[in-house]
Design an enzyme around this catalytic site. Structure first.
Site, PDB file in Angstrom:
ATOM      1  CB  CYS A  73      -0.952  -0.018   1.203  1.00  0.00           C
ATOM      2  SG  CYS A  73      -0.112  -0.021   2.805  1.00  0.00           S
ATOM      3  CB  THR A  74       0.207   4.844   0.425  1.00  0.00           C
ATOM      4  OG1 THR A  74      -0.862   4.774  -0.510  1.00  0.00           O
ATOM      5  CG2 THR A  74       0.968   6.143   0.239  1.00  0.00           C
TER       6      THR A  74
END
Length: 355
Positions: free
Chosen positions: A200-201
């Site tokens: 994810c980020t």
């Protein structure tokens, strides 16, 4: 008693931030740990961060903290010292420094107590969020990206995946993390024996997703340490080839960080190559969508001629039209071919649909 929230208008706060001369650094961090009294912890930390002139968005819950902030450079060392001493679990916590940063990402400090630091929808008392998959640093990420027995799974929203992702990564097409978790289990059920790499980020979603997969019987589960931000930093520092292509979407004024030169998305209005997100300029819409410079000029920053026309009406007429509309974030979803709002955007060009 000190005031533990902002009382100044957004317009004035943004103007103050833009007038600042001291450079700022955009930082994100998270930590899963037990907070016995989230409200008291929030208030103590607010007082501490306000003295360092920190701006940003911080969520606090009994399960931990999730923060995206900007810090004046001349306060950065003091901020780190204060943060590391705020709780034993925060001592030497990893700080993800933004890859592209003009220091204008935030203009106010907002700190909220929530039930969870990331909305996961998990309601299972046997779930153990501490039982997570194995962390991967950039060199191992690259090695596994070339392994045919490994599947990379993107645990971000569809609009984040659209502008950038690891090569050949599996998209879990949803607007929310809580929907993605059971979807990922179903999508990967037939390949349980493969290595599953979640990302994810900044790491917060994929860490919990890795625990969720283990909870559902998957064995070989990994997640990218520090998410895309830390992966890109390590890869560039070590001279490694980038396996992430495109742009990393971020939830602040920047809306994205360039990771590679590849532009893999398209304008939602004309289909031209473009990966720049924007919000519709119509105050009654604010749709999040991708718009190229040509369409930005043609539609004056709006998502449609309807919004373009509405924006030019007298303010009282605009308010009357907006009355009764649903509030909340509106996102154009090209994979569904739908606009999740009461307004209208033209259908994306054919080549965009073919992606």
């Amino acid at each position: 008693m000190p005031v533990l929230h902002n009382r100044v208008s957004n317009e004035e706060l943004k103007a103050r931030m833009l007038a600042e001369t001291e450079p700022r650094t955009t930082v994100s961090f998270y930590k899963y740990f037990t907070i016995d009294d989230p409200k008291a912890f929030r208030d103590r930390l607010y007082i501490q961060l306000e003295q360092y002139k920190v701006f940003g968005r911080i969520y606090i819950a009994a399960e931990g903290i999730n923060a995206q902030i900007s810090v004046p450079n001349n306060q950065f060392d003091a901020f780190k010292t204060g943060l590391f001493s705020a709780h034993p679990a925060l001592d030497q916590i990893r700080l993800n420094i933004a890859l592209e940063d003009d220091g204008k990402s935030f203009w106010v400090l907002r700190m909220k107590v929530r039930e969870r630091i990331v909305a996961d929808g998990i309601d299972d008392p046997t779930f153990n969020p501490a039982n997570v998959g194995q962390y991967l640093k950039a060199d191992r990420v690259n090695a596994m990206a070339d392994d045919p027995d490994t599947v990379f799974v993107d645990m971000r929203n569809h609009y984040e995946y659209e502008v950038g992702h690891f090569q050949n990564a599996l998209e879990v097409p949803s607007d929310t993390f809580r929907e993605q978790l059971p979807m990922a289990v179903d999508m990967l059920d037939d390949i349980r024996d493969k290595n599953i790499v979640m990302y994810c980020t900044g790491g917060i979603r994929c860490e919990k997703a890795s625990a969720y997969m283990l909870h559902h019987g998957f064995k070989n589960v990994y997640h990218v340490e520090g998410g895309i931000i830390e992966y890109a930093r390590q890869a560039k520092a070590q001279g490694l080839p980038l396996k992430f292509i495109g742009k990393n979407f971020v939830f602040d004024e920047r809306m994205g960080e360039r990771i590679s030169d590849d532009v893999i998305a398209h304008c939602h209005q004309c289909g031209a190559s473009c990966d720049s997100h924007t919000n519709c300029r119509n105050e009654g819409c604010h749709l999040l969508f991708i718009q190229c410079p040509s369409c930005a000029a043609k539609y004056e920053g709006c998502c449609s001629t309807q919004c373009q026309d509405e924006m030019k009406l007298p303010l009282e007429e605009q308010r009357a039209i907006r009355s009764g509309r649903e509030n909340g974030m509106k996102i154009f979803n090209k994979s569904k071919g739908l606009l999740q709002s009461t307004l209208h955007i033209p259908a994306p060009a054919a080549k965009d649909n073919a992606e």
